[in-house]
Motif scaffolding. Sequence first.
Motif, PDB file in Angstrom:
ATOM      1  N   LEU A  95       0.823  -1.211   0.000  1.00 46.88           N
ATOM      2  CA  LEU A  95       0.000   0.000   0.000  1.00 46.88           C
ATOM      3  C   LEU A  95       0.857   1.262   0.000  1.00 46.88           C
ATOM      4  O   LEU A  95       1.734   1.429   0.858  1.00 46.88           O
ATOM      5  CB  LEU A  95      -0.918   0.011   1.229  1.00 46.88           C
ATOM      6  N   VAL A  96       0.600   2.166  -0.961  1.00 47.99           N
ATOM      7  CA  VAL A  96       1.344   3.429  -1.024  1.00 47.99           C
ATOM      8  C   VAL A  96       0.429   4.648  -1.061  1.00 47.99           C
ATOM      9  O   VAL A  96       0.893   5.772  -0.860  1.00 47.99           O
ATOM     10  CB  VAL A  96       2.287   3.465  -2.247  1.00 47.99           C
ATOM     11  N   ASN A  97      -0.853   4.450  -1.300  1.00 43.93           N
ATOM     12  CA  ASN A  97      -1.740   5.607  -1.429  1.00 43.93           C
ATOM     13  C   ASN A  97      -3.099   5.332  -0.784  1.00 43.93           C
ATOM     14  O   ASN A  97      -3.690   4.277  -1.009  1.00 43.93           O
ATOM     15  CB  ASN A  97      -1.933   5.968  -2.912  1.00 43.93           C
ATOM     16  N   ILE A  98      -3.573   6.306   0.013  1.00 41.78           N
ATOM     17  CA  ILE A  98      -4.870   6.189   0.684  1.00 41.78           C
ATOM     18  C   ILE A  98      -5.724   7.388   0.302  1.00 41.78           C
ATOM     19  O   ILE A  98      -5.284   8.539   0.401  1.00 41.78           O
ATOM     20  CB  ILE A  98      -4.720   6.152   2.213  1.00 41.78           C
ATOM     21  N   GLU A 142       4.284   5.949   2.693  1.00 40.79           N
ATOM     22  CA  GLU A 142       5.222   7.023   3.008  1.00 40.79           C
ATOM     23  C   GLU A 142       4.541   8.324   3.401  1.00 40.79           C
ATOM     24  O   GLU A 142       5.128   9.132   4.123  1.00 40.79           O
ATOM     25  CB  GLU A 142       6.135   7.296   1.805  1.00 40.79           C
ATOM     26  N   GLU A 143       3.331   8.539   2.930  1.00 46.83           N
ATOM     27  CA  GLU A 143       2.677   9.832   3.179  1.00 46.83           C
ATOM     28  C   GLU A 143       1.178   9.622   3.369  1.00 46.83           C
ATOM     29  O   GLU A 143       0.568   8.794   2.698  1.00 46.83           O
ATOM     30  CB  GLU A 143       2.935  10.788   2.009  1.00 46.83           C
ATOM     31  N   VAL A 144       0.600  10.390   4.279  1.00 45.22           N
ATOM     32  CA  VAL A 144      -0.850  10.330   4.476  1.00 45.22           C
ATOM     33  C   VAL A 144      -1.367  11.712   4.857  1.00 45.22           C
ATOM     34  O   VAL A 144      -0.742  12.424   5.647  1.00 45.22           O
ATOM     35  CB  VAL A 144      -1.233   9.279   5.542  1.00 45.22           C
ATOM     36  N   VAL A 145      -2.483  12.085   4.236  1.00 42.09           N
ATOM     37  CA  VAL A 145      -3.183  13.325   4.572  1.00 42.09           C
ATOM     38  C   VAL A 145      -4.502  12.922   5.219  1.00 42.09           C
ATOM     39  O   VAL A 145      -5.380  12.358   4.553  1.00 42.09           O
ATOM     40  CB  VAL A 145      -3.430  14.193   3.323  1.00 42.09           C
ATOM     41  N   LEU A 146      -4.628  13.186   6.511  1.00 44.61           N
ATOM     42  CA  LEU A 146      -5.837  12.796   7.218  1.00 44.61           C
ATOM     43  C   LEU A 146      -6.949  13.803   6.931  1.00 44.61           C
ATOM     44  O   LEU A 146      -6.710  15.012   6.944  1.00 44.61           O
ATOM     45  CB  LEU A 146      -5.564  12.719   8.720  1.00 44.61           C
ATOM     46  N   PRO A 147      -8.151  13.314   6.664  1.00 42.32           N
ATOM     47  CA  PRO A 147      -9.238  14.231   6.291  1.00 42.32           C
ATOM     48  C   PRO A 147      -9.658  15.120   7.461  1.00 42.32           C
ATOM     49  O   PRO A 147      -9.636  14.701   8.621  1.00 42.32           O
ATOM     50  CB  PRO A 147     -10.366  13.269   5.894  1.00 42.32           C
ATOM     51  N   SER A 154      -8.792   5.982  17.527  1.00 42.71           N
ATOM     52  CA  SER A 154      -8.812   4.889  18.489  1.00 42.71           C
ATOM     53  C   SER A 154      -7.388   4.571  18.924  1.00 42.71           C
ATOM     54  O   SER A 154      -6.757   5.354  19.622  1.00 42.71           O
ATOM     55  CB  SER A 154      -9.504   3.667  17.871  1.00 42.71           C
ATOM     56  N   TRP A 155      -6.835   3.421  18.517  1.00 46.18           N
ATOM     57  CA  TRP A 155      -5.449   3.082  18.867  1.00 46.18           C
ATOM     58  C   TRP A 155      -4.708   2.527  17.650  1.00 46.18           C
ATOM     59  O   TRP A 155      -5.220   1.678  16.922  1.00 46.18           O
ATOM     60  CB  TRP A 155      -5.369   2.043  19.983  1.00 46.18           C
ATOM     61  N   GLY A 156      -3.484   3.020  17.454  1.00 48.42           N
ATOM     62  CA  GLY A 156      -2.557   2.409  16.507  1.00 48.42           C
ATOM     63  C   GLY A 156      -2.962   2.459  15.060  1.00 48.42           C
ATOM     64  O   GLY A 156      -2.617   1.558  14.292  1.00 48.42           O
ATOM     65  N   GLU A 157      -3.660   3.524  14.663  1.00 51.94           N
ATOM     66  CA  GLU A 157      -4.158   3.595  13.281  1.00 51.94           C
ATOM     67  C   GLU A 157      -3.055   3.413  12.238  1.00 51.94           C
ATOM     68  O   GLU A 157      -3.253   2.757  11.213  1.00 51.94           O
ATOM     69  CB  GLU A 157      -4.873   4.937  13.046  1.00 51.94           C
ATOM     70  N   PHE A 158      -1.892   4.024  12.494  1.00 49.99           N
ATOM     71  CA  PHE A 158      -0.773   3.911  11.556  1.00 49.99           C
ATOM     72  C   PHE A 158       0.478   3.364  12.256  1.00 49.99           C
ATOM     73  O   PHE A 158       1.601   3.556  11.770  1.00 49.99           O
ATOM     74  CB  PHE A 158      -0.465   5.278  10.930  1.00 49.99           C
ATOM     75  N   SER A 175       7.833   3.200   6.973  1.00 49.61           N
ATOM     76  CA  SER A 175       8.296   4.122   5.919  1.00 49.61           C
ATOM     77  C   SER A 175       7.555   5.460   5.965  1.00 49.61           C
ATOM     78  O   SER A 175       7.874   6.363   5.181  1.00 49.61           O
ATOM     79  CB  SER A 175       8.117   3.490   4.533  1.00 49.61           C
ATOM     80  N   LEU A 176       6.594   5.583   6.856  1.00 51.43           N
ATOM     81  CA  LEU A 176       5.776   6.797   6.921  1.00 51.43           C
ATOM     82  C   LEU A 176       6.634   7.976   7.370  1.00 51.43           C
ATOM     83  O   LEU A 176       7.177   7.982   8.468  1.00 51.43           O
ATOM     84  CB  LEU A 176       4.605   6.594   7.878  1.00 51.43           C
ATOM     85  N   ARG A 177       6.772   8.967   6.476  1.00 52.97           N
ATOM     86  CA  ARG A 177       7.663  10.092   6.761  1.00 52.97           C
ATOM     87  C   ARG A 177       6.952  11.437   6.763  1.00 52.97           C
ATOM     88  O   ARG A 177       7.485  12.420   7.274  1.00 52.97           O
ATOM     89  CB  ARG A 177       8.796  10.128   5.729  1.00 52.97           C
ATOM     90  N   LYS A 178       5.758  11.503   6.171  1.00 49.37           N
ATOM     91  CA  LYS A 178       5.035  12.773   6.107  1.00 49.37           C
ATOM     92  C   LYS A 178       3.569  12.566   6.451  1.00 49.37           C
ATOM     93  O   LYS A 178       2.893  11.734   5.836  1.00 49.37           O
ATOM     94  CB  LYS A 178       5.165  13.395   4.712  1.00 49.37           C
ATOM     95  N   VAL A 179       3.097  13.339   7.421  1.00 49.14           N
ATOM     96  CA  VAL A 179       1.702  13.228   7.874  1.00 49.14           C
ATOM     97  C   VAL A 179       1.106  14.626   7.975  1.00 49.14           C
ATOM     98  O   VAL A 179       1.727  15.542   8.538  1.00 49.14           O
ATOM     99  CB  VAL A 179       1.607  12.533   9.240  1.00 49.14           C
ATOM    100  N   THR A 180      -0.081  14.799   7.427  1.00 49.83           N
ATOM    101  CA  THR A 180      -0.841  16.037   7.605  1.00 49.83           C
ATOM    102  C   THR A 180      -2.036  15.725   8.484  1.00 49.83           C
ATOM    103  O   THR A 180      -2.895  14.919   8.115  1.00 49.83           O
ATOM    104  CB  THR A 180      -1.309  16.611   6.254  1.00 49.83           C
ATOM    105  N   LEU A 181      -2.073  16.334   9.669  1.00 47.33           N
ATOM    106  CA  LEU A 181      -3.147  16.091  10.619  1.00 47.33           C
ATOM    107  C   LEU A 181      -4.358  16.967  10.285  1.00 47.33           C
ATOM    108  O   LEU A 181      -4.228  17.973   9.576  1.00 47.33           O
ATOM    109  CB  LEU A 181      -2.658  16.374  12.041  1.00 47.33           C
TER     110      LEU A 181
END
Length: 265
Positions: free
Chosen positions: A112-115, A136-141, A148-152, A157-163
Amino acid sequence: TFVIPETVAEMGSSVFYNCKSLNNVVVPEDCSLDDSSGFFNGCESLTNYTLPSSMTILPYNFFSNCKSLTSVDLSQFAEVYDYVLNGSGVTEITVYANTYYEYAPFADMDELVNINFEEGFNGFIDEFFYGCDKLEEVVLPNSATYYSWGEFAECRSLRKVTLPNNTDYTSTGWGTFYGCTALETIEIPETVTEINDTFGYSGLTEITIPSGVTEISDYAFDTCKNLVTVNFAKNSQIERIGEWAFYDCKSLENIVLPSTVTEIG
């Protein structure tokens, strides 16, 4: 191609388990698969399938270890259960707003690389994307306010997150980025008032605590061994720093606690 006869009204669990050479299956429209957990589990050559359009429940482990399956359309399902795609070759997933998700629905998706999140999706169940090592990257809506717990967790490899940027997003999740060793920095929104045990064992090197945060909970940055600097924003309202909040942060050099702190541990 394996075409199931129209006379078959119902199929159960693990029907095609470990059929490693099977590449295409056609299930008749009137066949029930409601109790078909592990249906294609281990079908390493599966690339195509046809399911009844009336099928609304995707049972657990349905596509597990389908390594040649690179895409799926989950739009027809009202309920998606645990580990439906673990070990599969699927690279992209859409999370739908009105679908019910059970524990760890998309955990351990190796490729998985894109959500994509459908507008209106409002929250996560435990370990939603746990252990998706290539992500590697996720933008949370912005609509997602429940965590809850442990979503990611353990997405190494996750290096960039937008909360989320939403006034209802006031506390970070529990173990959300636990073990995300490639995550070196993250911007916490100004709406957040409480940082939970979100970042333990992650790769953070620096973090800025927004002025509105009043509490850093127990284990918040536990064993962030690369964490060097903790900044508190101007006019910080921080009052409590919990037990083990910065436990085993071996590289921590720069932290000045604001005078507003009244409780530590």
